[in-house]
Design a protein around this motif. Structure first.
Motif, PDB file in Angstrom:
ATOM      1  N   ALA A 273     -39.943 -12.963  24.577  1.00 59.05           N
ATOM      2  CA  ALA A 273     -40.939 -14.028  24.722  1.00 59.05           C
ATOM      3  C   ALA A 273     -41.096 -14.386  26.196  1.00 59.05           C
ATOM      4  CB  ALA A 273     -40.502 -15.263  23.927  1.00 59.05           C
ATOM      5  N   ALA A 274     -42.312 -14.617  26.604  1.00 57.36           N
ATOM      6  CA  ALA A 274     -42.607 -14.973  27.991  1.00 57.36           C
ATOM      7  C   ALA A 274     -43.047 -16.437  28.057  1.00 57.36           C
ATOM      8  CB  ALA A 274     -43.696 -14.080  28.554  1.00 57.36           C
ATOM      9  N   ASP A 275     -42.853 -17.058  29.230  1.00 58.45           N
ATOM     10  CA  ASP A 275     -43.198 -18.467  29.405  1.00 58.45           C
ATOM     11  C   ASP A 275     -44.660 -18.644  29.809  1.00 58.45           C
ATOM     12  OD1 ASP A 275     -40.617 -19.181  28.832  1.00 58.45           O
ATOM     13  OD2 ASP A 275     -39.969 -19.012  30.920  1.00 58.45           O
TER      14      ASP A 275
ATOM     15  N   ARG B 268     -51.335 -12.377  29.997  1.00 60.23           N
ATOM     16  CA  ARG B 268     -50.770 -11.066  29.733  1.00 60.23           C
ATOM     17  C   ARG B 268     -51.475 -10.009  30.592  1.00 60.23           C
ATOM     18  NH1 ARG B 268     -47.536 -13.747  27.681  1.00 60.23           N
ATOM     19  NH2 ARG B 268     -46.592 -13.639  25.584  1.00 60.23           N
ATOM     20  N   ARG B 269     -50.859  -8.847  30.659  1.00 60.69           N
ATOM     21  CA  ARG B 269     -51.504  -7.711  31.325  1.00 60.69           C
ATOM     22  C   ARG B 269     -52.769  -7.312  30.567  1.00 60.69           C
ATOM     23  NH1 ARG B 269     -46.300  -7.352  32.684  1.00 60.69           N
ATOM     24  NH2 ARG B 269     -45.817  -6.568  34.786  1.00 60.69           N
TER      25      ARG B 269
ATOM     26  N   GLU C 186     -47.890  -3.451  40.837  1.00 59.81           N
ATOM     27  CA  GLU C 186     -47.242  -3.795  39.565  1.00 59.81           C
ATOM     28  C   GLU C 186     -46.160  -4.855  39.781  1.00 59.81           C
ATOM     29  OE1 GLU C 186     -47.936  -3.083  36.592  1.00 59.81           O
ATOM     30  OE2 GLU C 186     -49.150  -1.252  36.579  1.00 59.81           O
ATOM     31  N   ALA C 187     -45.407  -4.716  40.865  1.00 60.98           N
ATOM     32  CA  ALA C 187     -44.350  -5.686  41.165  1.00 60.98           C
ATOM     33  C   ALA C 187     -44.959  -7.057  41.456  1.00 60.98           C
ATOM     34  CB  ALA C 187     -43.521  -5.199  42.355  1.00 60.98           C
ATOM     35  N   GLU C 188     -46.101  -7.067  42.130  1.00 61.77           N
ATOM     36  CA  GLU C 188     -46.773  -8.339  42.406  1.00 61.77           C
ATOM     37  C   GLU C 188     -47.240  -8.996  41.112  1.00 61.77           C
ATOM     38  OE1 GLU C 188     -48.740  -8.495  46.777  1.00 61.77           O
ATOM     39  OE2 GLU C 188     -49.894  -7.408  45.281  1.00 61.77           O
TER      40      GLU C 188
ATOM     41  N   LEU D 198     -46.883 -13.040  36.681  1.00 63.08           N
ATOM     42  CA  LEU D 198     -46.778 -13.375  35.261  1.00 63.08           C
ATOM     43  C   LEU D 198     -45.430 -13.985  34.903  1.00 63.08           C
ATOM     44  CD1 LEU D 198     -48.470 -10.195  33.720  1.00 63.08           C
ATOM     45  CD2 LEU D 198     -49.482 -12.468  34.037  1.00 63.08           C
ATOM     46  N   GLY D 199     -44.425 -13.653  35.691  1.00 67.24           N
ATOM     47  CA  GLY D 199     -43.095 -14.202  35.415  1.00 67.24           C
ATOM     48  C   GLY D 199     -42.250 -13.342  34.507  1.00 67.24           C
ATOM     49  N   TYR D 200     -42.708 -12.125  34.239  1.00 66.57           N
ATOM     50  CA  TYR D 200     -41.889 -11.214  33.433  1.00 66.57           C
ATOM     51  C   TYR D 200     -42.229  -9.774  33.819  1.00 66.57           C
ATOM     52  CZ  TYR D 200     -46.028 -10.449  30.487  1.00 66.57           C
ATOM     53  OH  TYR D 200     -47.275 -10.128  30.038  1.00 66.57           O
ATOM     54  N   ASP D 201     -41.267  -8.872  33.592  1.00 67.31           N
ATOM     55  CA  ASP D 201     -41.461  -7.472  33.960  1.00 67.31           C
ATOM     56  C   ASP D 201     -42.354  -6.762  32.948  1.00 67.31           C
ATOM     57  OD1 ASP D 201     -39.835  -7.881  36.098  1.00 67.31           O
ATOM     58  OD2 ASP D 201     -38.031  -7.075  35.140  1.00 67.31           O
TER      59      ASP D 201
END
Length: 411
Positions: A77-79, A83-84, A61-63, A68-71
């Motif tokens: 909003a994500a850059d 998505r998951r 999950e951490a990888e 993705l650049g977000y938790d």
């Protein structure tokens, strides 16, 4: 560090250091008893399997967070438009047994996990252990027995083959890699290994070339397999190493195979050729009684180990008089006297390196330690895989001190 006394085999007391307990192990035990019903050793193992699986999943999950650049729990909003995309179940083999993992996915399928890679079914390190045992010459049957004894499960002949086959690309890369443009010293020779053929089992010639570079490092330039040793095959091999980048060689040490010198000079016309003194000694002693071998060898060694060429000439004249009754043995050395003269172009430590093929004979001995345990090789690649693994074990630590600056013959 806490110390205590232990009774030695001779009856005395020996002070021993007592291993300090890691505080984390106590916390782990408390966690196990609080969250799992622990009654047997097997219960402990099952609990550890569960915790190990959870740890791997958290790392995966951490990888994915990093990719993705977000938790995972981040709602802003994500850059990225990626998505998951749920999870995939995967079974892997661990040292605790089979474990089930839930591997996270992304919509674009661009996530390449590293802790447990795509297609990886084994997180025990068993594959590395199998390759290590194979590289030490253990038979597939011995490997299977060892894995069963250590890990408690059966590994089939086919599985062992699949594991060792994974290094085939590395073997091919090693055999076709680019080589250095210049080697001061190169040693060429062939040995024979048992191989299966259409008619049963026979011996095939394994051609080997070992070079010493300008830094004094030994390097296996390559290995080749053929039905037998001949100068035509050597010519093709030498042309191959030239295509791979070897432009010049200062000295080549070789045996007396008919046509080999001519084959070498076709590809490297400026090279200095040096007959192997060990082979000359073997050829000469065929003509004298066994009881005289030690004295004969001592007298001729004094010649090629002389401090100067002038002294060598004087000692050789004495040698010829002493052993005149064994004319055929003396003739071997007379015919190859230029090989002795060539030695005195270089300082003593370099002469020692040149006047024998101990370098490649030592290499052959290292290979025989593993090839002799295998019986007949079923095919060429089964031998090449073993050679590649063995070379990786022995090559990295081999260096020779060079005190003389060596220039390419073309300079």
């Amino acid at each position: 560090m806490i110390c205590y006394n232990q009774l030695r085999p001779d009856g005395g007391l020996q002070t021993m250091a007592k291993r300090k307990k890691n505080p984390a192990s106590k916390q782990l035990m408390e966690h196990l008893f609080e969250n799992y019903e622990i009654k047997t050793a097997l219960d402990v193992q099952e609990a550890l399997k569960d915790m190990f699986a959870e740890t791997l999943e958290n790392m995966l999950e951490a990888e994915l967070d990093e990719h993705l650049g977000y938790d995972k729990n981040e709602h802003g909003a994500a850059d990225t438009t990626n998505r998951r995309n749920g999870k995939t179940q995967k079974k892997v083999l661990s040292q605790l047994g089979d474990i089930e993992l839930n591997v996270p996915r992304d919509r674009e399928s661009s996530f390449e996990p590293q802790i447990v890679k795509k297609g990886q079914k084994d997180v025990t390190g068993i594959e590395e252990k199998v390759l290590s045992m194979y590289g030490r010459g253990q038979s597939q049957r011995d490997i299977e027995a060892t894995i069963n004894e250590i890990y408690g499960f059966n590994m089939s002949h086919e599985t062992v083959s699949k594991i060792t086959d994974k290094i085939i690309p590395q073997v091919n890369e090693f055999r076709s890699r680019a080589l250095k443009p210049f080697y001061p010293f190169v040693f060429v020779d062939a040995m024979y290994v048992p191989c299966k053929t259409e008619h049963g089992t026979g011996q095939k010639a394994l051609y080997n070339i070992v070079g010493i570079d300008v830094e004094g490092r030994k390097e296996v330039l390559g290995f080749w397999l053929s039905e037998g040793e001949n100068s035509r095959e050597w010519l093709q091999i030498l042309e191959e190493i030239k295509r791979r980048g070897v432009e010049d060689i200062l000295f080549i040490s070789l045996d007396g195979l008919p046509g080999l010198q001519d084959a070498i000079q076709v590809v490297y016309p400026n090279v200095n050729l040096q007959r192997c003194i060990v082979h000359l000694m073997r050829n000469a002693t065929r003509y004298i009684p066994r009881k005289d071998w030690v004295k004969f060898a001592k007298d001729i060694k004094a010649v090629y180990r002389a401090v100067s060429l002038d002294e060598a000439k004087v000692l050789f004249d004495e040698f010829k008089k002493t052993w005149a009754k064994h004319g055929a043995a003396v003739a071997v050395w007379e015919k190859n006297w230029t090989s002795i003269e060539n030695l005195f172009t270089y300082p003593e430590n370099i002469r020692k390196l040149i006047y024998t093929t101990n370098t490649i004979e030592s290499y052959h001995n290292q290979l025989r330690k593993v090839t002799s345990r295998k019986g007949a090789f079923p095919n060429e690649m089964s031998l090449f895989k073993l050679l590649f693994l063995r070379i990786n074990d022995i090559q990295n630590v081999q260096t020779v001190p060079l005190t003389h600056k060596h220039q390419s013959p073309s300079e």
